[in-house]
Design a protein around this motif. Structure first.
Motif, mmCIF file in Angstrom:
data_model
loop_
_atom_site.group_PDB
_atom_site.id
_atom_site.type_symbol
_atom_site.label_atom_id
_atom_site.label_comp_id
_atom_site.label_asym_id
_atom_site.label_seq_id
_atom_site.Cartn_x
_atom_site.Cartn_y
_atom_site.Cartn_z
ATOM 1 N N GLU A 152 48.537 18.032 5.448
ATOM 2 C CA GLU A 152 48.641 17.847 6.871
ATOM 3 C C GLU A 152 47.913 16.458 7.214
ATOM 4 N N ILE A 153 47.158 15.727 6.475
ATOM 5 C CA ILE A 153 46.444 14.492 7.022
ATOM 6 C C ILE A 153 46.704 13.246 6.029
ATOM 7 N N PHE A 154 46.523 13.580 4.754
ATOM 8 C CA PHE A 154 46.751 12.474 3.641
ATOM 9 C C PHE A 154 47.618 12.827 2.631
ATOM 10 N N VAL A 155 48.871 12.664 2.645
ATOM 11 C CA VAL A 155 49.767 13.232 1.763
ATOM 12 C C VAL A 155 50.149 12.130 0.723
ATOM 13 N N LYS A 156 49.736 12.363 -0.458
ATOM 14 C CA LYS A 156 49.950 11.416 -1.538
ATOM 15 C C LYS A 156 50.573 12.322 -3.025
ATOM 16 N N HIS A 157 50.907 13.334 -2.905
ATOM 17 C CA HIS A 157 51.377 14.020 -4.087
ATOM 18 C C HIS A 157 52.701 13.414 -4.327
ATOM 19 N N LEU A 158 52.905 13.626 -5.696
ATOM 20 C CA LEU A 158 54.162 12.983 -6.420
ATOM 21 C C LEU A 158 55.366 13.533 -5.716
ATOM 22 N N SER A 159 55.287 14.730 -5.349
ATOM 23 C CA SER A 159 56.691 15.356 -4.926
ATOM 24 C C SER A 159 56.942 14.739 -3.685
ATOM 25 N N VAL A 160 56.237 13.838 -2.928
ATOM 26 C CA VAL A 160 56.374 13.401 -1.660
ATOM 27 C C VAL A 160 56.674 11.739 -2.059
ATOM 28 N N VAL A 161 55.665 11.219 -2.651
ATOM 29 C CA VAL A 161 55.814 9.760 -2.803
ATOM 30 C C VAL A 161 56.812 9.378 -3.827
ATOM 31 N N GLU A 162 57.168 10.164 -4.785
ATOM 32 C CA GLU A 162 58.206 9.896 -5.670
ATOM 33 C C GLU A 162 59.401 11.152 -5.436
ATOM 34 N N ASP A 163 59.704 11.331 -4.344
ATOM 35 C CA ASP A 163 60.633 12.159 -4.040
ATOM 36 C C ASP A 163 62.134 11.444 -4.403
#
Length: 751
Positions: free
Chosen positions: A393-404
């Motif tokens: 909710e605040i700082f999203v850096k998971h690979l599933s997001v940043v390497e969508d």
């Protein structure tokens, strides 16, 4: 920086205790209930966290030997695939084992079994094997036979013409003999038993030949003069006359230094790995401490001195941990020491199972420092009621997001709104006057590094390495323009900064995209942060943004459902015409860069959209004076005159102060911390410094090497600074500790 925070860090420095933080975590607000939508002031929550680290691994403590040895052959590396045996003294005198001399379990790990007339271990002659009037030799032995006149060699330096020293078993005795330069051989002897382990050691100090059994002197003889130098190898378990030992030999140690009786006693100590038991596996909701017991048993042989044990616990950001006591002294062989570990989860981490690595250490023994390693299993349970998941909710850096695979590339179907949605190219196309203008706008921005820039009366020097680091790595389209779809930029994170909201300025905070430059085959120390305003005019608008961000935490993660919901939010602030009243209809507040890849020192720059051209142009770095004012009377005057606003973190730094340009054209990070003689209130100094670009990103004020999110290689998440996840930093003026944890503060604010 405060409100216009560069690099998505928010200034916060307090002396709040961990207990106070846990009390704050218990409070409810924002997306889970009522929300204060005033000036966007920050709370004072702070959380001290242990740094994350990798397990070091367990280690078996080696024998602690006194003084320096010329050779120490432990035999623990004995292996049927090789005949070489390493020298643990560090002198490189490798021993060679005959094929028949077998590896076997012995006194300490592996030893050598001698049962054939040809069995031997040989160490080639070395200049270090010149003993003069000082010699010590020792070994653990377990002879199968001690009777009879046959000489059974333990260790000997000998050639066909004679020996310099010998340690042997003969006629029910252990014997230590030295041959002097005058040809005289002097022997000390004492009874020894078969089929039991005995530590046998001999010392010559120029006046006495002494024999020790199990650390106690058992025999001696007088002698004077230097030991004969025969330039011969040292042999273990045999000699050229086939005077073979029968049984097991282990831990052979040779020194050219005289030793005391106490030092010989030290050689009898065999250290063993401690037994470590951690109980139990524990769980609890955020804010609820759970306790573990870590019991360490000293398994050393009885001859060893007591140990002092310590426990290092490598925690995780968002999980508090304490160890009591810090160390336990005087734990004798066979005794057990128990540490108590308290672990408390916070809402900075998601519910789930975590492994917390620990090392048991022996801090007073450099050669057996690490005793054992292990993991504590901790499960954090989601609490009832409001719970903010920082990582979603605040700082999203998971690979599933940043390497969508669709949103961060253009590999998706044409016309699919997901395709390229989070790429630098799409964001620039939506920001520019028209999508076709985006390549020229981007190139014009990066061109500013090629020549000096004048910003607010200050010269921002060129950094021409932008050509090699960025332009030379950036493919161009057939028309010669930059191909934005092949930009050398990698998404690092998507950030919710609702905490910097200011309704008076028409926004509910910021939404940010953080990119890192990836060129020349590696991740450069160069980041770009696109900081968009969240359009809002009423408290209801702010609450709607808060609820939308918070709703992300309740979705399956990682999942397409989550990414689709996040894209719906990012499109609202980063899409074309997100803010119709602003230049190009873009909600961009500012674009900031942070790098040392082009030149030293670190430099931060800021760009805004020009109302006249619609292109990005250099701007002042907000809340940061030119570095030339550090330490000046002008800085002291500004801080003192604005003390009240600074303490509330509601101050502004004007373009000019006292009739001269004041606000910086770029921020150089080569200062320790902002300070000046004459500043009356150190807390005001601290909050002023923390709100500047170089103060917030500096080691002295926040313990930050410079980047708050580190650049990454493909397939790896970027790590966050201690300021973001929790760190204790001494105040650069008073030395008093300050507990900093910006993500914990933002978590509180969203609720």
């Amino acid at each position: 920086m405060r409100n216009l925070s560069f690099g998505f860090a928010h200034p916060l420095a307090t002396k709040t205790s961990a207990a106070a933080v846990l009390a704050l975590i218990a409070l409810g607000a924002a997306a889970c209930g009522s929300h204060d939508v005033g000036e966007g002031s920050s709370g004072d929550a702070a959380l001290a966290l242990d740094p994350a680290d990798e397990p070091i691994g367990s280690a078996i403590a080696p024998l602690s030997a006194p003084r320096s040895a010329v050779g120490f052959w432990r035999f623990d590396d004995c292996d049927s695939s090789t005949t070489e045996l390493s020298d643990a003294s560090g002198n490189g005198s490798t021993a060679t084992r005959s094929a028949g001399a077998a590896c076997a379990q012995a006194k300490s790990g592996l030893g050598i079994s001698f049962d054939d007339s040809n069995d031997t271990v040989t160490i080639a002659d070395d200049p270090r094997f010149t003993f003069g009037q000082n010699l010590a030799v020792a070994a653990w032995v377990n002879p199968t036979s001690v009777s009879g006149s046959t000489v059974r060699t333990i260790a000997q330096e000998r050639n066909n013409s004679g020996s310099s020293f010998s340690l042997v078993v003969q006629s029910n005795e252990a014997r230590f003999a030295v041959t002097l330069a005058n040809g005289r051989t002097v022997t000390a002897r004492a009874p020894i038993q078969a089929n039991v382990w005995t530590h046998v050691a001999g010392i010559y100090d120029g006046s006495l030949v002494r024999l020790f059994l199990d650390g106690a002197q058992a025999g001696q003889a007088s002698a004077t003069g230097a030991i004969r130098d025969i330039n011969a190898p040292i042999q273990i378990g045999n000699n050229p006359q086939r005077q073979r030992f029968a049984g097991l030999i282990d831990e052979v140690w040779v020194s050219a230094n005289p030793l005391t009786g106490d030092e010989i006693a030290q050689l009898t100590c065999i250290r063993h790995p401690g037994t470590v038991v951690a109980t139990p596996e524990s769980s609890g909701p955020p804010g609820t401490p759970v306790t573990y017991q870590i019991a360490v048993t000293n398994n050393d042989e009885a001859e060893c001195s007591p140990r002092k044990y310590g426990l290092n616990l490598f925690g995780r950001p968002g999980i508090l941990s304490t160890v009591s006591p810090g160390s336990i002294p005087d734990v004798g062989p066979g005794s057990t020491a128990t540490f108590s570990v308290t672990v408390t989860g916070t809402e900075a981490v998601d519910p789930g199972v975590y492994q917390l690595t620990y090392d048991v250490i022996n801090p007073d023994s450099p050669d057996s420092f690490f005793v054992a390693s292990g993991n504590l299993t901790y499960e954090m349970i989601a609490p009832a009621g409001c719970f903010v998941r920082t990582n979603r909710e605040i700082f999203v850096k998971h690979l599933s997001v940043v390497e969508d695979p669709i949103r961060t590339t253009f590999n998706g179907p044409a016309g699919d709104p997901r395709t390229g949605a989070w790429t630098f190219a799409r964001l620039m196309e939506d920001m520019a006057p028209t999508p076709a203008d985006a390549p020229a706008m981007v190139e014009q921005m990066f061109d500013t590094w090629l020549s000096d820039q004048a910003v607010n009366g200050f010269t921002v020097p060129a950094r021409p390495a932008i050509q090699q680091v960025v332009f030379d790595e950036w493919p161009r389209s057939p028309d010669g323009s930059l191909d934005l779809r092949q930009a050398p930029l990698m998404l690092l994170g998507i950030v919710n900064r609702i905490d910097v909201r200011n309704l008076a300025e028409g926004h509910a905070g910021e939404g940010r995209f953080v990119f890192g430059v990836f060129s020349q085959g590696f991740a450069q120390q160069f980041t770009l942060i696109l900081e968009y305003k969240l359009p809002a005019s009423t408290e209801a608008d702010v609450l709607a943004w808060a609820n939308d961000w918070h709703a992300l935490g309740n979705l399956p993660f990682p999942s397409e459902e989550y990414n689709a919901a996040l894209q719906a939010i990012t499109t609202r602030f980063a899409g074309r015409n997100a803010a119709p009243g602003r230049p190009n209809g873009s909600a961009l507040g500012q674009l900031r860069t942070n790098e040392i890849a082009l030149s030293d020192p670190w430099e931060l720059r800021e760009f805004v959209l020009s109302p006249q051209t619609g292109f990005l142009r250099p701007a002042t770095v907000k809340l940061t004076p030119d570095i030339g004012f550090d330490g000046s009377a002008t800085l002291a005057a500004y801080v003192n005159q604005n003390e009240a606003a600074i303490l509330l973190e509601q101050h502004t730094v004007p373009d000019t102060f006292q009739g001269s340009p004041f606000l910086a054209g770029s921020s150089l990070n080569n200062l320790t911390a902002w300070m000046a003689p004459g500043i009356l209130n150190n807390e005001a100094r601290h909050k002023f410094s923390l709100n500047t670009c170089n103060g917030c990103h500096g080691a002295a004020e926040t313990g930050t090497p410079f980047l708050h999110v580190n650049v990454r290689a493909p397939g790896n998440e970027g790590t966050l600074s201690g300021f973001m996840t929790g760190i204790e930093v001494p105040d650069p003026v008073t030395g008093a500790p300050r507990m900093l944890n910006d993500l914990a503060r933002r978590n509180q604010d969203l609720r």
